[in-house]
Design an enzyme around this catalytic site. Structure first.
Site, PDB file in Angstrom:
ATOM      1  N   ALA A 152      -2.632  -0.301  12.778  1.00 40.59           N
ATOM      2  CA  ALA A 152      -4.051  -0.418  12.406  1.00 40.59           C
ATOM      3  C   ALA A 152      -4.741  -1.580  13.100  1.00 40.59           C
ATOM      4  O   ALA A 152      -5.965  -1.600  13.199  1.00 40.59           O
ATOM      5  CB  ALA A 152      -4.175  -0.584  10.890  1.00 40.59           C
TER       6      ALA A 152
ATOM      7  N   LYS B 145       0.831  -1.218   0.000  1.00 38.71           N
ATOM      8  CA  LYS B 145       0.000   0.000   0.000  1.00 38.71           C
ATOM      9  C   LYS B 145       0.862   1.264   0.000  1.00 38.71           C
ATOM     10  O   LYS B 145       0.559   2.231  -0.691  1.00 38.71           O
ATOM     11  CB  LYS B 145      -0.943   0.001   1.203  1.00 38.71           C
ATOM     12  CG  LYS B 145      -2.066  -1.013   1.134  1.00 38.71           C
ATOM     13  CD  LYS B 145      -3.090  -0.806   2.217  1.00 38.71           C
ATOM     14  CE  LYS B 145      -2.484  -0.734   3.591  1.00 38.71           C
ATOM     15  NZ  LYS B 145      -1.743  -1.961   3.963  1.00 38.71           N
TER      16      LYS B 145
ATOM     17  N   PHE C 198       3.719  -8.268  -9.617  1.00 36.71           N
ATOM     18  CA  PHE C 198       5.025  -8.855  -9.335  1.00 36.71           C
ATOM     19  C   PHE C 198       5.525  -9.537 -10.602  1.00 36.71           C
ATOM     20  O   PHE C 198       4.731  -9.923 -11.479  1.00 36.71           O
ATOM     21  CB  PHE C 198       4.921  -9.874  -8.198  1.00 36.71           C
ATOM     22  CG  PHE C 198       4.697  -9.265  -6.844  1.00 36.71           C
ATOM     23  CD1 PHE C 198       5.549  -9.563  -5.788  1.00 36.71           C
ATOM     24  CD2 PHE C 198       3.648  -8.391  -6.602  1.00 36.71           C
ATOM     25  CE1 PHE C 198       5.351  -9.014  -4.528  1.00 36.71           C
ATOM     26  CE2 PHE C 198       3.441  -7.837  -5.356  1.00 36.71           C
ATOM     27  CZ  PHE C 198       4.294  -8.144  -4.316  1.00 36.71           C
TER      28      PHE C 198
ATOM     29  N   ARG D 158       2.382   7.353   7.305  1.00 40.24           N
ATOM     30  CA  ARG D 158       2.687   7.199   8.723  1.00 40.24           C
ATOM     31  C   ARG D 158       4.186   7.048   8.931  1.00 40.24           C
ATOM     32  O   ARG D 158       4.896   6.538   8.074  1.00 40.24           O
ATOM     33  CB  ARG D 158       1.981   5.967   9.286  1.00 40.24           C
ATOM     34  CG  ARG D 158       0.479   6.111   9.413  1.00 40.24           C
ATOM     35  CD  ARG D 158      -0.154   4.806   9.842  1.00 40.24           C
ATOM     36  NE  ARG D 158      -0.058   3.787   8.815  1.00 40.24           N
ATOM     37  CZ  ARG D 158      -0.270   2.497   9.021  1.00 40.24           C
ATOM     38  NH1 ARG D 158      -0.585   2.059  10.224  1.00 40.24           N
ATOM     39  NH2 ARG D 158      -0.184   1.644   8.029  1.00 40.24           N
TER      40      ARG D 158
ATOM     41  N   LYS E 271       9.017  -7.078   9.275  1.00 36.37           N
ATOM     42  CA  LYS E 271       8.456  -6.402   8.103  1.00 36.37           C
ATOM     43  C   LYS E 271       9.440  -5.447   7.436  1.00 36.37           C
ATOM     44  O   LYS E 271       9.363  -5.170   6.248  1.00 36.37           O
ATOM     45  CB  LYS E 271       7.192  -5.655   8.511  1.00 36.37           C
ATOM     46  CG  LYS E 271       6.364  -5.102   7.366  1.00 36.37           C
ATOM     47  CD  LYS E 271       5.043  -4.561   7.899  1.00 36.37           C
ATOM     48  CE  LYS E 271       4.204  -3.953   6.781  1.00 36.37           C
ATOM     49  NZ  LYS E 271       4.759  -2.692   6.277  1.00 36.37           N
TER      50      LYS E 271
ATOM     51  N   THR F 115       3.855   1.534  -1.185  1.00 37.28           N
ATOM     52  CA  THR F 115       4.472   1.630  -2.509  1.00 37.28           C
ATOM     53  C   THR F 115       3.485   2.179  -3.530  1.00 37.28           C
ATOM     54  O   THR F 115       3.837   3.021  -4.368  1.00 37.28           O
ATOM     55  CB  THR F 115       4.977   0.236  -2.952  1.00 37.28           C
ATOM     56  OG1 THR F 115       5.765  -0.321  -1.902  1.00 37.28           O
ATOM     57  CG2 THR F 115       5.807   0.318  -4.211  1.00 37.28           C
TER      58      THR F 115
ATOM     59  N   PHE G  26      -3.213  -1.971   6.797  1.00 40.15           N
ATOM     60  CA  PHE G  26      -3.743  -3.320   6.588  1.00 40.15           C
ATOM     61  C   PHE G  26      -4.939  -3.320   5.633  1.00 40.15           C
ATOM     62  O   PHE G  26      -5.019  -2.498   4.729  1.00 40.15           O
ATOM     63  CB  PHE G  26      -4.065  -3.980   7.935  1.00 40.15           C
ATOM     64  CG  PHE G  26      -2.854  -4.145   8.814  1.00 40.15           C
ATOM     65  CD1 PHE G  26      -1.708  -4.760   8.333  1.00 40.15           C
ATOM     66  CD2 PHE G  26      -2.844  -3.686  10.119  1.00 40.15           C
ATOM     67  CE1 PHE G  26      -0.579  -4.916   9.131  1.00 40.15           C
ATOM     68  CE2 PHE G  26      -1.727  -3.835  10.922  1.00 40.15           C
ATOM     69  CZ  PHE G  26      -0.596  -4.454  10.428  1.00 40.15           C
TER      70      PHE G  26
ATOM     71  N   TRP H 112       6.734  -0.223  -8.863  1.00 36.63           N
ATOM     72  CA  TRP H 112       7.878  -0.778  -8.123  1.00 36.63           C
ATOM     73  C   TRP H 112       9.095  -0.897  -9.037  1.00 36.63           C
ATOM     74  O   TRP H 112      10.213  -0.588  -8.628  1.00 36.63           O
ATOM     75  CB  TRP H 112       7.510  -2.145  -7.542  1.00 36.63           C
ATOM     76  CG  TRP H 112       8.622  -2.769  -6.733  1.00 36.63           C
ATOM     77  CD1 TRP H 112       8.949  -2.509  -5.437  1.00 36.63           C
ATOM     78  CD2 TRP H 112       9.560  -3.750  -7.194  1.00 36.63           C
ATOM     79  NE1 TRP H 112      10.035  -3.257  -5.047  1.00 36.63           N
ATOM     80  CE2 TRP H 112      10.436  -4.045  -6.104  1.00 36.63           C
ATOM     81  CE3 TRP H 112       9.755  -4.421  -8.395  1.00 36.63           C
ATOM     82  CZ2 TRP H 112      11.475  -4.966  -6.194  1.00 36.63           C
ATOM     83  CZ3 TRP H 112      10.801  -5.337  -8.486  1.00 36.63           C
ATOM     84  CH2 TRP H 112      11.644  -5.608  -7.401  1.00 36.63           C
TER      85      TRP H 112
END
Length: 918
Positions: free
Chosen positions: A623, A369, A742, A393, A404, A371, A654, A771
């Protein structure tokens, strides 16, 4: 100078009446212009500050009188006569930063008028026009970008028809002399400049048509031979005497001292400064220069990509997007805090379009999200030339060093420098930690002191005698009013009132306030405090939460002003008294101290993307255990800056069932804003998981089901995507699906997801390659978002705040999660009853639930149905403004895995560069 004033030059008259008429005319024009500005800006109070370092009260009075006549507020800074240049510069720098001072002038002896002093004045406040920046514009003929020094204006007011005439400047050096030469040359005069003690002075005086004395005549320098009819003008510092004496040897010469006329011109310049100040404080069109990207294949690591790009200096970025120099506080080269005063300046500027990025239920790896958010603004601004701002954030160091990793986006859609984004930033989380733990310390200390002291002793320590005087502090007076004790003298309280005031009688078993640290540390989930003998047996069980779970973080994200933040901090309920009444931060007397610790954290941090587009980073509540959105203030400021046709893109943590639901029901209620469109992020990988694929585990290689084409798994997993689209539609906002592509995704899989998304009610569904390609890879998404933002929007909240707490929980469980019903534990039910009695029943709901499933069970993927949602506990964040039920066994302190990220993170001792961060 004003065209009308120049046209009305009264010639080379020596008559004092002529000078008074000039002054009167200029003052009247300035008065009218300023009155017009005030009518258009009723709250404006134009203020001129004058720094004076001499004892000439005549000049001071003249400035005051002229300012009063024009309608200016004037501040005189009277420094001692022997003040040094450094002392004067220090005062100038202070006034430069005073937002209530729009103009700054200097009345100094000539010996102090060095370039160091004159250039200390901010060019935009330089009423006397003597800084190098202003003089540069003047010499270059940029008359619209400069102010002519008042003394020069006064000289020119007394002269006309200068073409071909010889003007002798005597003792006119420095900035005023340079400005005078430039303006006279532009009028066609032949300029001759001569120092007082030059041997050729007497000869030059005989040939001059106009003589301008720029400074006081030395006593040992004779002045003779001035031809009849020569105009003589004195610009010396003693100019208010209106006596020159330079031309006494030739009575036919016309003598004029610029004196009062120069001060009138200063006031005229101040009015021009105000006009420019008002113009500069209006909304400015962006002049953004985007950075070029040259994507590589294969795509390098995030940190390598970040380092390969050279970010713009943050003050350059700030200027490009219309921020004023006094609206930013720079931290290093690439970060700056933005002051909230901008909201007042741009209060009449229409907001831009508001876009929320949410997602489907993610894998433990996350679906990109952040990205997508970064890629979308890069596409909008760098490629479609539409103003846009990303609001993200601040990441916690827990995930950064845990599993992560960072949260700056990834690939060619990042916030840079990514290591500064992910590590400390501008210290906001540290400020929250300090404030949170100060409050925790205050709670336990208060219990200890109440348990070990009599009422009288406790009262005497709470309200001590200082320098022979005993008085309540402001926050103690507020507590007295809350208790209904309308007294201000500490000596007048009765014994009953003293006891009532001094004792909070906190029930330790009801304390809900925990200490925090910004590290994943599972062994702090339950601790025992107070075991030292100095704590006199006051031992209790407690715990640490991760810092971003603190209610203070939630307040930072939801507050709308400094005053609002202070009020919210004071309302926080930390425990209950033994009689069942809530104990607040205000009761503990620590509200002001917390606000002080948070005074800088409330300002959003400005950064940039890889393509040089602006980003606000502010607040970082999780979240799953908080409301999961960046700050209201960052969004509000960004919406003003982008302009009416611009876009602000913010992200909810999330899946849409968690972060987006809280965004709408909590954040939108706090801000009064609602989005034009929701971007729902999906990946083929996550959809395969929801379709029955094997478990996805952080740190472990993906199974072949995720790296090979499998249309059936994708089709089966699209049920989760469809459910999240339906959740978005509950709020009446158009949704665009962004499929984060991807390299292992097949074209057939991508096409299938987009087809199903559109059939399920999405306005559009777009594959994105930001990306690997940066903003260029999200152009189609940006175009779809722009179109969707123009669609009809029928936004509505999910529930009415007046409903009972349990009913609001049930609506979220059934309509959003798909539960059959809810089940409250006895503890949860008793808490609901308590909060209802205490008057907190009308707050919105913030569910603390796993993000890995629509249900409370992380292993249940897809769209679970028929389950009963267990509510194990219910807590209140009264300051933040929500009730948060805990679903199942939710932990507020994450733990470290077997192999955390920190194994790969290191520092090169030679280059000081961070390695291994992602």
């Amino acid at each position: 100078m004003e065209g009308g004033v120049v046209k009305g030059i009264l010639g080379m008259l020596p008559d004092r009446i002529c000078l008074l008429l000039c002054c009167s005319k200029i003052t009247e024009n300035a008065k009218k212009s300023l009155a017009s500005l005030k009518r258009q800006n009723p709250q404006l109070e134009p203020t001129l500050a004058i720094v004076q370092a001499h004892n000439d009260h005549l000049i001071q009075e003249a400035n005051k009188n002229f300012a009063k006549e024009v309608g200016l507020r004037i501040i005189h800074i009277c420094l001692p006569e022997g003040s040094s240049k450094d002392e004067i510069v220090s005062e100038i720098l202070r006034l430069n930063e005073d937002p209530n001072v729009q103009g700054l002038a200097l009345d100094l002896p000539e010996s102090l008028c060095s370039s160091k002093v004159l250039n200390a004045v901010k060019p935009e406040k330089d009423v006397d026009g003597l800084s190098s920046v202003n003089l540069g514009h003047l010499v270059c003929g940029d008359v619209y970008d400069c102010l002519v020094p008042p003394t020069v204006c006064a000289v020119m007011e007394l002269l006309e028809n200068l073409g071909g005439k010889t003007v002798l400047l005597v003792g006119a050096g420095g900035a005023v002399g340079a400005a005078l030469q430039s303006v006279l040359q532009r009028e066609g005069a032949v300029i001759v400049s001569c120092p007082w003690k030059a041997p050729q002075l007497q000869n030059e005086l005989r040939h001059a048509d106009v003589v301008v004395f720029g400074s006081m005549k030395p006593n040992d320098v004779p002045v003779s031979g001035i031809k009849p009819g020569t105009t003589i003008i004195s610009c010396s510092h003693d100019m208010l005497s209106e006596k020159c004496n330079y031309g006494q040897q030739n009575p036919s010469a016309a003598e004029n001292a610029v004196g009062s006329l120069a001060i009138a011109m200063r006031m005229q310049n101040m009015v021009k400064t105000m006009e420019r100040w008002i113009q500069s404080h209006q909304y400015r069109k962006w002049n953004l220069h985007c950075l070029k990207l040259q994507p590589l294949s294969p795509v390098p690591s995030d940190i390598e990509i970040s380092r390969a790009q050279s970010p713009k200096a943050v003050d350059v970025l700030a200027k490009e997007i219309g921020l004023l120099t006094d609206e930013i506080e720079i931290y290093g080269q690439t970060k700056a805090k933005v002051r909230l005063s901008l909201l007042e300046r741009l209060k009449d500027q229409p907001d831009g379009k508001y876009v929320l990025v949410a997602g489907i239920t993610p894998t433990p790896l996350g679906e990109g999200k952040s990205t997508v958010t970064v890629g979308l603004v890069q596409a909008l601004t760098a490629h479609l030339k539409i103003n846009s701002f990303a609001c993200l954030r601040q990441p916690s160091q827990g995930p950064t060093f845990g599993v992560k990793g960072g949260a700056a986006g990834g690939g060619y859609a990042q916030v840079i420098p990514m290591e500064e984004f992910n590590l400390h930033l501008t210290g906001d989380i540290h400020a929250i930690t300090a404030a949170n733990n100060l409050l925790a310390a205050a709670i336990d200390a208060r219990i200890l002191h109440e348990n070990t002291q009599s009422d009288k002793s406790l009262y005497n320590r709470l309200v001590p005698v200082v320098n022979g005087v005993r008085g309540f502090s402001a926050i103690q007076l507020a507590r007295l009013r809350k208790l209904g004790i309308n007294k201000t003298d500490p000596e007048t309280l009765t014994e009953e009132e003293i006891s009532k005031f001094a004792r909070l009688d906190i029930d330790p078993s009801t304390i809900t306030w925990q200490r925090v640290v910004d590290t994943n540390d599972r062994f702090l989930r339950k601790i025992t405090i107070g075991q030292a003998t100095t704590e006199k047996g006051f031992v209790r069980q407690a715990q640490f939460d991760i810092a971003v779970a603190s209610e203070i973080m939630a307040i930072l994200a939801l507050t709308t002003s400094l005053q609002d933040m202070r009020e919210r901090l004071g309302k926080m309920v930390v425990a209950n008294g033994k009689k069942g009444e809530p104990v607040t931060v205000e009761d503990l007397g620590v509200t002001g101290a917390l606000a002080v610790l948070m005074k800088d954290a409330i300002k959003p941090t400005l950064m940039q993307t890889l393509e040089g587009t602006p980003v606000f980073v502010h607040a970082g509540p999780f979240a799953n255990i908080a409301h999961g959105n960046s700050s209201v203030l960052a969004d509000k400021i960004a919406l003003k800056l982008v302009g009416e046709k611009g876009f602000v893109v913010t992200e909810a943590g999330f899946g849409a069932d968690i972060g987006m639901e809280k965004f709408f029901n909590i954040k939108c209620r706090a801000s009064g804003l609602f989005p034009s469109v929701v971007v729902l992020v999906a990946t083929v990988r996550a959809l395969k998981m929801h379709g029955g694929g094997p478990n996805v585990t952080a740190g472990a290689p993906l199974k072949k089901e995720y790296t090979e084409e499998n249309l059936q798994l994708v089709a089966d997993g699209c049920c989760n995507l469809q459910k999240q689209i339906q959740i978005t539609q509950l709020f009446g906002v158009p949704v665009v699906v962004a499929l984060n592509v991807f390299k292992t995704d097949s074209p057939a899989e991508v096409d299938l997801v987009c087809k199903i998304a559109k059939q399920s009610g999405a306005f559009d569904a777009v594959p994105c390659n930001h990306w690997s390609a940066g903003g260029r890879g999200a152009v189609k998404l940006a175009q779809a978002v722009e179109k969707a933002a123009n669609q009809k929007n029928s936004f509505k909240y999910l529930y009415n705040l007046e409903l009972p707490i349990v009913e609001k929980i049930r609506i979220i469980a059934q309509k959003v999660y798909g539960a059959q019903d809810i089940e409250l534990s006895p503890l949860a039910q008793s808490q609901v009853d308590r909060y209802t009695r205490q008057g907190f029943g009308n707050l919105p709901i913030c569910m603390a639930k796993t993000h890995l499933s629509l249900s409370h069970q992380p292993e249940r993927k897809g769209v679970p149905t028929g389950f009963i949602l267990p509510i194990s506990d219910v807590r209140a964040s009264v300051g933040a403004g929500f009730i948060y039920p805990l679903v199942g066994t939710m932990s507020t302190m994450p733990g470290l895995p077997t192999r955390p990220c920190f194994y790969d993170i290191d520092l090169d001792p030679i280059t000081e560069q961070v390695e291994g961060l992602f």
